[in-house]
Design an enzyme around this catalytic site. Structure first.
Site, PDB file in Angstrom:
ATOM      1  N   SER A 111       8.188   4.876 -52.637  1.00  0.00           N
ATOM      2  CA  SER A 111       8.355   3.793 -53.617  1.00  0.00           C
ATOM      3  C   SER A 111       9.028   2.591 -53.439  1.00  0.00           C
ATOM      4  O   SER A 111       8.742   1.766 -53.854  1.00  0.00           O
ATOM      5  CB  SER A 111       9.082   4.442 -55.105  1.00  0.00           C
ATOM      6  OG  SER A 111       8.496   5.593 -55.433  1.00  0.00           O
ATOM      7  N   HIS A 125       1.152   3.902 -51.184  1.00  0.00           N
ATOM      8  CA  HIS A 125       2.045   3.985 -52.587  1.00  0.00           C
ATOM      9  C   HIS A 125       1.000   4.144 -53.877  1.00  0.00           C
ATOM     10  O   HIS A 125       0.472   3.292 -54.468  1.00  0.00           O
ATOM     11  CB  HIS A 125       2.996   2.808 -52.583  1.00  0.00           C
ATOM     12  CG  HIS A 125       3.966   2.923 -53.951  1.00  0.00           C
ATOM     13  ND1 HIS A 125       4.524   1.880 -54.552  1.00  0.00           N
ATOM     14  CD2 HIS A 125       4.204   3.832 -54.421  1.00  0.00           C
ATOM     15  CE1 HIS A 125       5.032   2.312 -55.655  1.00  0.00           C
ATOM     16  NE2 HIS A 125       5.130   3.510 -55.502  1.00  0.00           N
ATOM     17  N   GLU A 160      -0.656   0.650 -53.558  1.00  0.00           N
ATOM     18  CA  GLU A 160      -0.245  -0.544 -52.664  1.00  0.00           C
ATOM     19  C   GLU A 160      -0.249   0.136 -51.301  1.00  0.00           C
ATOM     20  O   GLU A 160       0.105   1.122 -51.032  1.00  0.00           O
ATOM     21  CB  GLU A 160       1.168  -0.622 -53.306  1.00  0.00           C
ATOM     22  CG  GLU A 160       1.588  -1.616 -53.956  1.00  0.00           C
ATOM     23  CD  GLU A 160       3.092  -1.732 -54.199  1.00  0.00           C
ATOM     24  OE1 GLU A 160       3.707  -0.660 -54.317  1.00  0.00           O
ATOM     25  OE2 GLU A 160       3.511  -2.845 -54.578  1.00  0.00           O
ATOM     26  N   ASN A 189       7.405  -1.882 -57.644  1.00  0.00           N
ATOM     27  CA  ASN A 189       8.865  -1.639 -57.918  1.00  0.00           C
ATOM     28  C   ASN A 189       9.718  -2.610 -58.076  1.00  0.00           C
ATOM     29  O   ASN A 189      10.819  -2.693 -58.846  1.00  0.00           O
ATOM     30  CB  ASN A 189       9.201  -0.334 -57.348  1.00  0.00           C
ATOM     31  CG  ASN A 189       8.556   0.838 -57.640  1.00  0.00           C
ATOM     32  OD1 ASN A 189       8.571   1.124 -58.956  1.00  0.00           O
ATOM     33  ND2 ASN A 189       8.149   1.604 -56.930  1.00  0.00           N
TER      34      ASN A 189
HETATM   35  N1  LIG Z   1       7.521   9.777 -59.511  1.00  0.00           N
HETATM   36  C1  LIG Z   1       6.958   8.408 -59.541  1.00  0.00           C
HETATM   37  O1  LIG Z   1       6.434   7.962 -60.459  1.00  0.00           O
HETATM   38  C2  LIG Z   1       6.571   8.163 -58.405  1.00  0.00           C
HETATM   39  C3  LIG Z   1       5.427   6.991 -58.026  1.00  0.00           C
HETATM   40  C4  LIG Z   1       5.123   6.552 -56.670  1.00  0.00           C
HETATM   41  C5  LIG Z   1       5.835   7.187 -55.690  1.00  0.00           C
HETATM   42  N2  LIG Z   1       6.705   8.168 -55.756  1.00  0.00           N
HETATM   43  C6  LIG Z   1       7.199   8.499 -54.658  1.00  0.00           C
HETATM   44  O2  LIG Z   1       6.667   9.662 -54.374  1.00  0.00           O
HETATM   45  C7  LIG Z   1       7.629  10.759 -53.704  1.00  0.00           C
HETATM   46  C8  LIG Z   1       7.687  12.059 -54.526  1.00  0.00           C
HETATM   47  O3  LIG Z   1       8.020  11.791 -55.943  1.00  0.00           O
HETATM   48  P1  LIG Z   1       7.680  12.826 -56.769  1.00  0.00           P
HETATM   49  O4  LIG Z   1       7.851  12.128 -58.375  1.00  0.00           O
HETATM   50  O5  LIG Z   1       6.416  13.423 -56.614  1.00  0.00           O
HETATM   51  O6  LIG Z   1       9.063  13.769 -56.820  1.00  0.00           O
HETATM   52  P2  LIG Z   1       9.186  15.259 -57.261  1.00  0.00           P
HETATM   53  O7  LIG Z   1      10.676  15.634 -57.243  1.00  0.00           O
HETATM   54  O8  LIG Z   1       8.220  15.687 -58.368  1.00  0.00           O
HETATM   55  O9  LIG Z   1       8.555  16.047 -56.032  1.00  0.00           O
HETATM   56  C9  LIG Z   1       9.044  16.249 -54.625  1.00  0.00           C
HETATM   57  C10 LIG Z   1       8.695  17.336 -54.100  1.00  0.00           C
HETATM   58  O10 LIG Z   1       8.908  17.334 -52.493  1.00  0.00           O
HETATM   59  C11 LIG Z   1       9.361  18.857 -52.137  1.00  0.00           C
HETATM   60  N3  LIG Z   1      10.107  18.559 -50.908  1.00  0.00           N
HETATM   61  C12 LIG Z   1      11.373  18.176 -50.953  1.00  0.00           C
HETATM   62  N4  LIG Z   1      11.639  18.439 -49.576  1.00  0.00           N
HETATM   63  C13 LIG Z   1      10.609  18.681 -48.858  1.00  0.00           C
HETATM   64  C14 LIG Z   1      10.406  19.047 -47.448  1.00  0.00           C
HETATM   65  N5  LIG Z   1      11.503  19.052 -46.595  1.00  0.00           N
HETATM   66  N6  LIG Z   1       9.268  19.271 -46.984  1.00  0.00           N
HETATM   67  C15 LIG Z   1       8.268  19.609 -48.055  1.00  0.00           C
HETATM   68  N7  LIG Z   1       8.138  19.243 -49.356  1.00  0.00           N
HETATM   69  C16 LIG Z   1       9.690  18.903 -49.763  1.00  0.00           C
HETATM   70  C17 LIG Z   1      10.105  19.127 -53.532  1.00  0.00           C
HETATM   71  O11 LIG Z   1      10.258  20.697 -53.399  1.00  0.00           O
HETATM   72  C18 LIG Z   1       9.244  18.641 -54.529  1.00  0.00           C
HETATM   73  O12 LIG Z   1       8.262  19.351 -54.812  1.00  0.00           O
HETATM   74  C19 LIG Z   1       9.091   9.893 -53.583  1.00  0.00           C
HETATM   75  O13 LIG Z   1       9.090   9.136 -52.258  1.00  0.00           O
HETATM   76  C20 LIG Z   1       9.027   8.939 -54.602  1.00  0.00           C
HETATM   77  O14 LIG Z   1       9.473   7.801 -54.458  1.00  0.00           O
HETATM   78  C21 LIG Z   1       7.050   8.417 -57.077  1.00  0.00           C
END
Ligand SMILES: NC(=O)c1ccc[n+]([C@@H]2O[C@H](COP(=O)([O-])OP(=O)(O)OC[C@H]3O[C@@H](n4cnc5c(N)ncnc54)[C@H](O)[C@@H]3O)[C@@H](O)[C@H]2O)c1
Length: 280
Positions: free
Chosen positions: A116, A137, A149, A187
């Site tokens: 993000s 993104h 993005e 963001n």
């Molecule tokens: N939440 C949002 O609205 C949003 C939007 C755009 C981008 N993002 C980005 O996407 C990414 C994930 O966010 P999210 O909201 O899905 O988080 P989340 O906490 O829902 O999911 C993260 C997942 O990654 C897994 N994980 C952690 N370490 C790992 C590893 N070493 N190997 C494999 N899997 C692993 C966790 O077990 C979990 O299932 C982040 O970088 C976040 O900034 C989030």
């Protein structure tokens, strides 16, 4: 064409779904089989709702689900053409994963991060193929939101950018190019509003409900900023604010102390059952 998605959380599961919907062979990885299966179950539930609403057929649902293969090891990415990483927003973890992928994947494989806010250039520096590293993104919920993005690191090649642009369109998304700055565009603009709304709660200016109501009714936002923060995940909101605070060395990006306190308490929003609101 095969895509390998790392992280089966809110974003990774959605990304795997849109890839499979586009007819792309898709692998979904997480730290344990239970997490992967939880991600696939979430996709199944969403697809079943779409079948009930008549948006897709039951056959289409089965086709999409059978196109997503659980992958217990990163080694399974070795023959994939594109890897999309969607693990938690921590630079050290993303760098470690990219460094491992660089050794596992064939030389043509593009390595993308769904970060993000973290610098793509810094993630790319953990590999020997920075020209093949890029930011993709996606927005939440991935199957619904049309934007991707696309962030070019310092060394990202035109060829890599072109392939990702084309693939984003194939996944039904609209790619928009952005330079590699902390928070990118989405963001950098959005989180400032969310952080300010959290400051308003912290200072007792209005209740979370009141703040959200003002932004919905007064600005025509479909969701209030605090409802949106809960939806994104308060840990993710904090990581992004910290990245921008450090990245720009500007106090205007300082995260609100109340946000830090909520995250420390484990109040991460919808995914943990409690944030500014409570969830079943
Ligand atoms: N939440 C949002 O609205 C949003 C939007 C755009 C981008 N993002 C980005 O996407 C990414 C994930 O966010 P999210 O909201 O899905 O988080 P989340 O906490 O829902 O999911 C993260 C997942 O990654 C897994 N994980 C952690 N370490 C790992 C590893 N070493 N190997 C494999 N899997 C692993 C966790 O077990 C979990 O299932 C982040 O970088 C976040 O900034 C989030």
């Amino acid at each position: 064409m095969a895509v390998f998605v790392i992280g089966a959380g809110q974003m990774g599961a959605g990304i795997a779904q849109v890839a499979a919907q586009a007819g792309i062979e898709t692998y979904l990885n997480d730290i344990s089989e239970a997490y992967i299966l939880k991600g696939i179950e979430k996709i199944r539930t969403l697809l079943e709702k779409n079948v009930a609403k008549g948006k897709i057929s039951a056959g289409e649902k089965d086709r999409i689900l059978s196109g997503i293969k659980p992958a217990l090891s990163l080694d399974d990415a070795k023959d994939c053409d594109l890897v999309i990483e969607a693990v938690i927003e921590k630079i050290e973890l993303k760098q470690e994963i990219f460094s491992r992928l660089d050794k596992i994947c064939k030389s043509e494989t593009i390595l993308a991060s769904n970060t993000s806010s973290l610098p793509i250039t810094e993630i790319a520096a953990a590999t020997a193929r920075p020209e093949k590293v890029i930011g993709m993104h996606f927005m939440q919920p991935v199957p619904v939101m049309s934007l991707v993005e696309v962030i070019r690191g310092l060394a990202t090649s035109d060829e890599t950018f072109g392939s990702v642009e084309e693939l984003s369109k194939k996944m039904g998304k609209v790619p928009v190019e952005v330079k590699d700055v902390p928070g990118f565009i989405s963001n950098r603009v959005l989180q400032m509003m969310i952080n300010e709304a959290i400051y308003c709660v912290y200072e007792g200016v209005a209740s979370p409900e009141g703040i959200d109501e003002i932004m919905k009714r007064g600005m025509n936002h479909p969701m209030g900023p605090l409802q949106l923060a809960d939806f994104i995940g308060l840990d993710t909101v904090l990581y992004i604010m910290e990245t921008m605070y450090k990245g720009y060395c500007d106090s205007k990006y300082r995260p609100c102390p109340l946000l830090r306190q909520y995250v420390k308490a484990g109040w991460l929003g919808r995914k943990s059952g409690r944030g500014f609101y409570t969830y079943q």
